[in-house]
Write a protein that holds these residues in place. Sequence first.
Motif: not given
Length: 424
Positions: A98-106, A74-92
């Motif tokens: 695996e965890w992110y092992t480098g910038t490009a790997n992430a 919300i503070p950055w006006d990124l609360d969009k229905n299409i796009g916006g901000v999305t949190i992207l943690p590692p997942y199974e």
Amino acid sequence: MVKKEIIAMLLAGGQGSRLGVLTDKVAKPAVAFGGKYRIIDFPLSNCINSDIDTVGVLTQYQPLRLHTHIGIGIPWDLDKNIGGVTILPPYEKIGDSEWYTGTANAIYQNLDYMELFDPDYVLILSGDHIYKMDYLSMLNFHKANKADITIATMPVPEDEAKRFGIVVADDDGRITEFQEKPKVPKSNLASMGIYIFSFKVLKESLLALSKEPGCDFGKHIIPYCHGKGQRLFAYQFNGYWKDVGTLRSYWEANMELIDLVPDFNLYEEFWKIYTGGIFIPPQFIGDSAIIEKSIIGNGCNIYGEVHNSVIGAGVIVGKGAVICDSILMNDVEIGQGSKVFRSILAENVKVGSGTILGQGTEDLNKEKPDIYNFGLCTIGEKSVIPDGVIIGKNTVVCGITDVEDYPDKVLQSGETLIKAGDKL
């Protein structure tokens, strides 16, 4: 699938180990900065000011406070229905976790996210730099040169060039050579860790190097693409940019905010920096208070003296206390008559009465001189410092301490005090 011309991928999973105890319990991009902000506010604000409304934030190390701060954008006006901000943690994933092992790997592990938007271009950012930058100007440069990759660069002092990825470019800006942290740099034009890729080129290179251990942009992706003869260009940035990766650079960047004519101006209307709202009362300045050349956050109660310092929200400075050349993060309490010189106090630190921080000789820190240096006294989050003790320079304290932890009520310069349950 929703088509976007450009999306941003913001790498915010770094531990920031060179910031010592400041990042024991929080990711570096979530560290407080400038009395009001967190470091990640700057690239997020740059995105929305540049009309980039789709941002994937890749998190990993100690992400709780970072996730809470970003929320739904919300503070950055990124609360969009299409796009916006999305949190992207590692997942199974099936058969491959695996965890992110480098910038490009992430970035590789989030190809599916990027393909949702079928972008023409992908902007790769770091979440731990302080700067203002119009990414659309860089995109226009990328398009005008029909580039496959554009790297944001800036000149650095020659004696510091070996700490960076270094590019050698011709008169048109085309990169003829790339060196990753070279022992003998061939130029002083340093990569800022900001890239624009044409998406097809990015996807092909990520897939080609997907098995590379710790796949990194500077070490692997950029040399791979350059070796293939793809069009790499250097976009030279001439504004303020600071990697606050050490206690010294973090302290200096905060202190630069309070210069008479600051190199980095938080107050201009044209390019605002946005942050999460802190719903607390306004400041209260006592009748005996003295404030000189300082930033004071909302909700502060100042009864003592503050000189040349950056004070976060909700800080209490007791009567007779003196703060000089220091950074106090949110909700710090300084007892009556205490003195704080050239120190960094993380959030929720409590300092007793009649205590002195940052007084003594310039002895090197005995345990980690590469981190705790520059004459700074560093106090970790939620630490308690008792009444009447003296803590020297190049010191670090973390944990709930009492008088018995200080021989003769003094922690000498260069010493370390980490209580059980905390870490260095």
